[in-house]
Design an enzyme around this catalytic site. Structure first.
Site, PDB file in Angstrom:
ATOM      1  N   GLY A  34       0.887  -1.172   0.000  1.00  0.00           N
ATOM      2  CA  GLY A  34       0.000   0.000   0.000  1.00  0.00           C
ATOM      3  C   GLY A  34       0.917   1.212   0.000  1.00  0.00           C
ATOM      4  O   GLY A  34       1.970   1.166   0.640  1.00  0.00           O
ATOM      5  N   TRP A  76     -10.367  -5.308  -3.425  1.00  0.00           N
ATOM      6  CA  TRP A  76     -11.483  -5.554  -2.510  1.00  0.00           C
ATOM      7  C   TRP A  76     -11.115  -4.767  -1.247  1.00  0.00           C
ATOM      8  O   TRP A  76     -10.396  -5.277  -0.392  1.00  0.00           O
ATOM      9  CB  TRP A  76     -11.609  -7.033  -2.166  1.00  0.00           C
ATOM     10  CG  TRP A  76     -12.030  -7.900  -3.293  1.00  0.00           C
ATOM     11  CD1 TRP A  76     -13.301  -8.351  -3.538  1.00  0.00           C
ATOM     12  CD2 TRP A  76     -11.200  -8.468  -4.328  1.00  0.00           C
ATOM     13  NE1 TRP A  76     -13.294  -9.148  -4.662  1.00  0.00           N
ATOM     14  CE2 TRP A  76     -12.028  -9.237  -5.163  1.00  0.00           C
ATOM     15  CE3 TRP A  76      -9.835  -8.393  -4.634  1.00  0.00           C
ATOM     16  CZ2 TRP A  76     -11.541  -9.918  -6.277  1.00  0.00           C
ATOM     17  CZ3 TRP A  76      -9.342  -9.061  -5.731  1.00  0.00           C
ATOM     18  CH2 TRP A  76     -10.195  -9.823  -6.544  1.00  0.00           C
ATOM     19  N   ASN A 101      -0.811  11.504  -4.787  1.00  0.00           N
ATOM     20  CA  ASN A 101      -1.176  10.178  -5.304  1.00  0.00           C
ATOM     21  C   ASN A 101      -2.625  10.109  -5.803  1.00  0.00           C
ATOM     22  O   ASN A 101      -3.478   9.458  -5.188  1.00  0.00           O
ATOM     23  CB  ASN A 101      -0.949   9.135  -4.204  1.00  0.00           C
ATOM     24  CG  ASN A 101       0.181   8.198  -4.570  1.00  0.00           C
ATOM     25  OD1 ASN A 101       0.495   8.021  -5.753  1.00  0.00           O
ATOM     26  ND2 ASN A 101       0.806   7.590  -3.577  1.00  0.00           N
ATOM     27  N   ALA A 133       5.486   1.326  -7.139  1.00  0.00           N
ATOM     28  CA  ALA A 133       6.112   1.850  -5.919  1.00  0.00           C
ATOM     29  C   ALA A 133       7.361   2.701  -6.157  1.00  0.00           C
ATOM     30  O   ALA A 133       8.056   3.042  -5.203  1.00  0.00           O
ATOM     31  CB  ALA A 133       6.438   0.732  -4.925  1.00  0.00           C
ATOM     32  N   ALA A 134       7.618   3.079  -7.415  1.00  0.00           N
ATOM     33  CA  ALA A 134       8.767   3.971  -7.666  1.00  0.00           C
ATOM     34  C   ALA A 134       8.598   5.267  -6.886  1.00  0.00           C
ATOM     35  O   ALA A 134       9.528   5.747  -6.218  1.00  0.00           O
ATOM     36  CB  ALA A 134       8.897   4.274  -9.161  1.00  0.00           C
ATOM     37  N   GLY A 135       7.398   5.831  -6.962  1.00  0.00           N
ATOM     38  CA  GLY A 135       7.140   7.095  -6.260  1.00  0.00           C
ATOM     39  C   GLY A 135       7.195   6.912  -4.746  1.00  0.00           C
ATOM     40  O   GLY A 135       7.697   7.781  -4.026  1.00  0.00           O
ATOM     41  N   ASP A 136       6.687   5.775  -4.250  1.00  0.00           N
ATOM     42  CA  ASP A 136       6.699   5.520  -2.798  1.00  0.00           C
ATOM     43  C   ASP A 136       8.139   5.423  -2.288  1.00  0.00           C
ATOM     44  O   ASP A 136       8.479   5.934  -1.216  1.00  0.00           O
ATOM     45  CB  ASP A 136       5.975   4.204  -2.470  1.00  0.00           C
ATOM     46  CG  ASP A 136       4.569   4.152  -3.053  1.00  0.00           C
ATOM     47  OD1 ASP A 136       3.981   5.222  -3.258  1.00  0.00           O
ATOM     48  OD2 ASP A 136       4.083   3.027  -3.304  1.00  0.00           O
TER      49      ASP A 136
HETATM   50  P1  ADP Z   1       4.956   7.817  -9.398  1.00  0.00           P
HETATM   51  O1  ADP Z   1       5.376   6.374  -9.238  1.00  0.00           O
HETATM   52  O2  ADP Z   1       4.560   8.461  -8.097  1.00  0.00           O
HETATM   53  O3  ADP Z   1       4.016   8.073 -10.521  1.00  0.00           O
HETATM   54  P2  ADP Z   1       7.150   8.672 -11.087  1.00  0.00           P
HETATM   55  O4  ADP Z   1       6.676   7.754 -12.166  1.00  0.00           O
HETATM   56  O5  ADP Z   1       7.290  10.089 -11.444  1.00  0.00           O
HETATM   57  O6  ADP Z   1       6.288   8.605  -9.756  1.00  0.00           O
HETATM   58  O7  ADP Z   1       8.538   8.083 -10.611  1.00  0.00           O
HETATM   59  C1  ADP Z   1       9.099   8.368  -9.358  1.00  0.00           C
HETATM   60  C2  ADP Z   1      10.598   8.397  -9.468  1.00  0.00           C
HETATM   61  O8  ADP Z   1      11.066   7.121  -9.938  1.00  0.00           O
HETATM   62  C3  ADP Z   1      11.129   9.397 -10.484  1.00  0.00           C
HETATM   63  O9  ADP Z   1      11.269  10.690  -9.924  1.00  0.00           O
HETATM   64  C4  ADP Z   1      12.486   8.787 -10.828  1.00  0.00           C
HETATM   65  O10 ADP Z   1      13.428   9.060  -9.814  1.00  0.00           O
HETATM   66  C5  ADP Z   1      12.181   7.294 -10.792  1.00  0.00           C
HETATM   67  N1  ADP Z   1      11.803   6.813 -12.139  1.00  0.00           N
HETATM   68  C6  ADP Z   1      10.563   6.481 -12.569  1.00  0.00           C
HETATM   69  N2  ADP Z   1      10.588   6.071 -13.848  1.00  0.00           N
HETATM   70  C7  ADP Z   1      11.887   6.139 -14.251  1.00  0.00           C
HETATM   71  C8  ADP Z   1      12.598   5.831 -15.460  1.00  0.00           C
HETATM   72  N3  ADP Z   1      11.965   5.376 -16.560  1.00  0.00           N
HETATM   73  N4  ADP Z   1      13.934   6.023 -15.471  1.00  0.00           N
HETATM   74  C9  ADP Z   1      14.612   6.463 -14.387  1.00  0.00           C
HETATM   75  N5  ADP Z   1      14.012   6.766 -13.227  1.00  0.00           N
HETATM   76  C10 ADP Z   1      12.672   6.615 -13.142  1.00  0.00           C
END
Ligand code: ADP
Length: 306
Positions: free
Chosen positions: A31, A103, A166, A256-259
């Protein structure tokens, strides 16, 4: 430093990857706000790291709270509610695409803001508080207001509040309601961590600068605008800048990249490090997370972040 993340953790069922048995699934817990707490804990074993939420008193709730505790996240602010349970989502593979089916309408976490005294006690015991637009979205209307009021009180007592908008339209009855509550969230935060793509899509901002300006105008003194592979724009007080995002070697799963980015950034909150350095570390962690499958990637090598 004591970090408190506020929101909903759910049971996650993901395909086990066994081609002979497509019905084999793996159980995890994830989450957005929990993911951030999980990464924060790994980056800062020396700091406090607690999760504020609610769960039921059934076996799935027991298993989830126990898993959160085993991950090193303090569970004492997870209220256990008699007769209730937790939310669940399933990841369904559609070719290479992953679809998320939820769910969660009966999840106990919807009641996490029912008792203002509980909120005040947890926030009092913390320094840096974190919540998201998903946290607001799952709550009933009264709960949203109760949470924002508690965050305002905590802020008045010197706590720092961080917020990731988010945006998830499915959690809201309509887009106007979502936008209105997100901006109320923005008004109680010191640090806003929006994503350019989501915010531009739902607020009509023409670029990252417009996203940044909107959260600054709402009152956030520090704004960091994530933008996938694009540069991260930031403003902190009078300082404004952009940090290039190094290209990823491979993009396996952006869940979870943003998290993780949020955890990387917030974990340096008390370090005295400058904004560019904190953002570079957050990007390193996010880059690691997108290179592996799943929300909670194995603990990153500390060297990745130094
Ligand atoms: P969210 O997951 O919240 O939508 P993002 O997609 O903007 O956020 O990605 C969050 C962070 O993950 C970015 O600021 C960057 O540091 C990293 N990131 C995401 N996608 C890529 C990518 N294709 N290449 C390199 N870094 C990435």
């Amino acid at each position: 430093m004591r970090f408190l993340s506020i929101g909903e953790c759910m049971a996650e069922m993901s395909p086990a990857g066994d081609p002979r048995d497509p019905r084999a699934y793996r159980l995890d817990y994830a989450g957005d706000t929990y993911n951030t707490a999980w990464y924060f804990r790994r980056l800062r074993p020396d700091a406090g790291c607690a999760y504020l939420s609610a769960a039921g008193d059934d076996a799935p709730s027991d298993a989830m709270v126990s898993a959160i505790g085993s991950a090193g996240v303090d569970t004492r602010f997870i209220q256990r509610r008699a007769g209730e349970s937790i939310g669940l989502y399933m990841i369904v593979l559609d070719g290479a695409e992953r679809r998320f089916c939820y769910w969660r309408s009966a999840s106990a976490a919807r009641n996490l803001a029912e008792d203002p005294a509980r909120l005040d006690a947890a926030m009092e015991a913390s320094d840096l508080l974190f919540f998201s637009g998903i946290t607001l979205g799952i709550l009933p209307r009264a709960g949203r207001q109760a949470l924002l009021d508690a965050l305002s009180r905590a802020r008045a007592r010197g706590r720092t509040v961080a917020f990731d908008p988010n945006l998830r339209p499915a959690l809201w009855s309509d887009a106007d309601e979502m936008r209105a509550w997100i901006m109320r969230g923005a008004q109680v935060c010191d640090i806003a961590l929006p994503s350019r793509e989501d915010d531009a899509a739902h607020f009509g901002d023409r670029d990252g600068q417009a996203v940044l300006d909107r959260y600054r105008s709402a009152g956030a003194r520090c704004v960091v605008v994530k933008d996938g592979p694009g540069p991260v724009l930031y403003a902190a007080g009078e300082e404004i800048g952009a940090v290039e995002t190094p290209p990823a070697d491979s993009v396996v799963d952006t869940t979870a990249a943003g998290d993780a980015f949020n955890a990387g950034f917030l974990s340096r909150f008390d370090s005295g490090e400058d904004m560019a350095g904190r953002i570079a570390r957050a990007s390193s962690l996010a880059r690691h997370v997108i290179s592996v499958r799943g929300a909670l990637a194995p603990p990153p090598d500390a060297a990745l972040l130094s």
